[in-house]
Design an enzyme around this catalytic site. Sequence first.
Site, short mmCIF file in Angstrom:
data_model
loop_
_atom_site.label_atom_id
_atom_site.label_comp_id
_atom_site.label_asym_id
_atom_site.label_seq_id
_atom_site.Cartn_x
_atom_site.Cartn_y
_atom_site.Cartn_z
N HIS A 127 -21.01 48.07 -19.39
CA HIS A 127 -21.68 49.07 -18.54
C HIS A 127 -22.50 50.07 -19.35
O HIS A 127 -23.29 50.82 -18.76
CB HIS A 127 -20.66 49.82 -17.70
CG HIS A 127 -19.95 48.99 -16.69
ND1 HIS A 127 -20.61 48.23 -15.75
CD2 HIS A 127 -18.62 48.77 -16.49
CE1 HIS A 127 -19.72 47.60 -14.99
NE2 HIS A 127 -18.51 47.89 -15.43
N ASP A 172 -10.53 40.98 -14.93
CA ASP A 172 -10.42 41.69 -13.67
C ASP A 172 -10.87 40.85 -12.48
O ASP A 172 -10.86 41.33 -11.33
CB ASP A 172 -11.16 43.03 -13.70
CG ASP A 172 -12.53 42.96 -14.34
OD1 ASP A 172 -13.01 41.84 -14.63
OD2 ASP A 172 -13.13 44.03 -14.58
N TYR A 223 -7.22 44.78 -15.74
CA TYR A 223 -6.43 46.01 -15.65
C TYR A 223 -5.03 45.81 -15.08
O TYR A 223 -4.30 46.79 -14.91
CB TYR A 223 -7.22 47.05 -14.84
CG TYR A 223 -8.58 47.26 -15.45
CD1 TYR A 223 -8.72 47.98 -16.63
CD2 TYR A 223 -9.72 46.66 -14.92
CE1 TYR A 223 -9.95 48.13 -17.24
CE2 TYR A 223 -10.96 46.80 -15.53
CZ TYR A 223 -11.06 47.53 -16.68
OH TYR A 223 -12.28 47.67 -17.29
#
Length: 340
Positions: free
Chosen positions: A159, A282, A321
């Site tokens: 990101h 994820d 996560y």
Amino acid sequence: MRVILNSRHADHAAPGEFEAGAVIPCHEAPGRCGAIRGALEAAGGFTFEDAAQNEGCVAAVHHPAYVAYLRGASAEARHAKGGGLNSFWPTVFPFGPNPRARGAHALRGTYCFDVYTPILPGTFGAALGGASAAFRAAELVAAGAEKQVYVLTRPPGHHAEHDRCGGYCYFNNAAVAAQHLSRLGKVAVLDLDVHHGNGTQHIFYDRADVLTVSVHGDPAGLYPFFSGFADETGTGAGLGANVNVPLPPGTGPHEYRPALARALDAVARFRPEFLVLAFGADTHEADPIGGLKLPTGFFGEMGAAVRGLGLPTVIVQEGGYDLGALGASAVALLGGFEAR
């Protein structure tokens, strides 16, 4: 398989994150690396090495003023008065036709695009450690010393924009690896995290020598919200060198397979010399912030499919996560790469 570690990753541990007006425990925590390394050691067949810090590796993909800001803000947090863990969060973001940043509060919003990505005393060192590990892996692959190298690091990177942090990311590890490899030939970056890698896309958006392909949850309802749509295909010389395959919530293996096949076909048609795989676990069905429904075993199939491209590959860890599923997912993916 050779594993390059970020020995500084635990220096960055956010005290929490903001979500819907509340402070909750941060999903992006040091235990992520420990969960993966423990699973790799239990599985066997992996060798581990630390990467030396290499600040020069980020200069090719990040603006020098942004790098200087991260370095300075981390130092400022380290020396802040008041004791305890000091963290800097953006509280206002640029607006208006000609925004100017004067002072620390303005700079925090200028160089960050969300409230998930604070600057802590150890942030710069941890982020640089990840970029350095990715660069080291790219060196090994570029030299032909290894066919595949895995970069075990956090915080993640995809990101991170050219001049802004966000989405837990500070330096774009995948972009650092791709930039180094691009000196030797065309490179494809394949992003298989549940979230679109906006930073990687934008860093290479106008380039014809680096293809960016991403399979991810539909940004209409999933972070980063403002990028990752199918009609984003590049600009200028890079027109056609960006491919996004957004998927609806609840996507499982049956729907994911044709999306992955489309992504792999785009890479094959580009005919790159090297591949950078930005891998996020994820997409697992148990992940708390994902939304896709891939079981652990599917990651082995995913790894084998990517290995079928036959390309020298740097595999960079991004998201994932759920600590109960994270290590097994990484082992499955890397096992798919090594299966014969």
